[in-house]
Enzyme design. Structure first.
Site: not given
Ligand SMILES: Nc1ncnc2c1ncn2[C@@H]1O[C@H](COP(=O)(O)OP(=O)(O)O)[C@@H](O)[C@H]1O
Ligand SMILES: NC(=O)OP(=O)(O)O
Length: 314
Positions: A12-13, A130, A214, A276
């Site tokens: 997302g970032n 989701k 994703k 992940k």
């Molecule tokens: N054990 C962990 N180690 C590191 N990060 C974690 C952990 N558990 C949860 N997180 C969180 O998960 C986030 C990543 O998930 P998310 O924000 O959904 O991912 P995306 O980058 O795909 O949008 C990290 O930024 C962190 O805040």
């Molecule tokens: N499709 C999907 O995984 O989207 P996000 O990463 O934004 O949750």
């Protein structure tokens, strides 16, 4: 030996800065920075394909379409998924082409509208997980749930969001095209996990209302193109145990067996780090020598050189 093949999953970032409005202009500014890192990876000789999320974007496209339904018919969910691929892919194409050109590299960048087959009986259809679209207060969320029948859930302490089904990716429909393009082109594919489709008895495909994860779709792609590395880019530099606790410990590398043990101990939050780690584990164990890396966008280049991130190997 040929170039190292890397499938990059953008979190997302890489598309939106936390706390900023989800406008197209703001997204493009973030994508320009993201493209700089990807161009650097390409310049170092890695061959890459790019997958990305779409939760915020597909949610907003749906919302806009529904809001406008009094003047023009609303778009179905799968069509909104396709639109999100085009919207995000367009920004990546424009920005990455420019960043590559700045480095004197003339490499085509192409977005492939990509469908991904899911099982019509996937348990994910019965249990929406989701999060998509904007955040709401609890009060707003409960009102929306009552009015529209949406499932609304609290998202990792950040607010309430609509949640939709997230079935497991089974097969990438346009895989053959990705493979044919690989040697010449940087392909943006399985955007938003791919447009989820089910196979009907007559062999035709039908889009369904869901959003595939994703990271899991990127893993499917990495296996299918026989990539050497699956690189999952997110906000944190490393995966941690006891995340956000006083005894947090960041991990440089883990084996598949160690990862399973840590998953069982509950170190990875479902809906954020867990998919992940699962994607990384699935890739690492798919074939000997495969490596998955979870790290931040800013550490991507170092991580490929073993100097940052968390590596997952067999
Ligand atoms: N054990 C962990 N180690 C590191 N990060 C974690 C952990 N558990 C949860 N997180 C969180 O998960 C986030 C990543 O998930 P998310 O924000 O959904 O991912 P995306 O980058 O795909 O949008 C990290 O930024 C962190 O805040
Ligand atoms: N499709 C999907 O995984 O989207 P996000 O990463 O934004 O949750």
């Amino acid at each position: 030996m040929g170039a190292t093949k890397v499938v990059i999953a953008l979190g997302g970032n890489a598309l939106q800065e936390a706390g900023t409005p989800a406008t197209a202009e703001a997204q493009f500014e973030v994508v320009k920075k993201t493209a700089g890192y990807i161009a650097e990876i390409s310049e170092k000789g890695y061959e890459v394909a790019i997958a990305h999320g779409n939760g915020p974007q597909v949610g907003r496209i749906l919302l806009a379409s529904e809001t406008a339904s009094s003047v023009t018919p609303a778009m179905p969910f799968d069509v909104c998924g396709a639109m999100s691929q085009g919207y995000i892919g367009y920004h990546i194409q424009q920005a990455l082409k420019h960043e590559l050109a700045k480095k004197g590299k003339d490499i085509p960048v192409v977005t492939l509208v990509t469908q991904v087959v899911v099982d019509k009986d996937d348990p994910g259809f019965k249990n929406p997980t989701k999060p998509i679209g904007p955040f709401y207060s609890e009060e707003e969320a409960k009102k929306i749930a009552a009015e529209k029948g949406y499932v609304m859930k609290e998202d990792a302490g950040r607010g309430w969001r609509r949640v939709v089904a997230s079935p497991v990716p089974v097969k990438i429909v346009e895989l053959d095209s990705v493979k044919r393009l690989w040697d010449s082109t940087i392909v943006v594919t399985v955007g938003g996990g791919g447009i989820p489709v089910i196979e009907k008895e007559d062999g035709s495909l039908e889009g369904v209302a869901a959003v595939i994860d994703k990271d899991l779709a990127a893993e499917r792609l990495a296996e299918d193109v026989d990539a050497d590395v699956l690189m999952i880019l997110t906000e944190v530099e490393k995966v941690s145990i006891n995340y956000k606790k006083p005894n947090q410990q960041d991990l440089d590398s883990i084996t598949v067996d160690e990862a399973y043990k840590l998953i069982e101990e509950g170190h990875f939050a479902p809906g954020s780090m867990l998919p992940k780690v699962m994607a990384a584990v699935n890739f690492a164990k798919s074939k000997p020598g495969k490596k998955a890396i979870i790290t931040s966008l800013y550490n991507a280049v170092d991580a490929l050189e073993g100097k940052a991130g968390t590596a997952v190997t067999m």
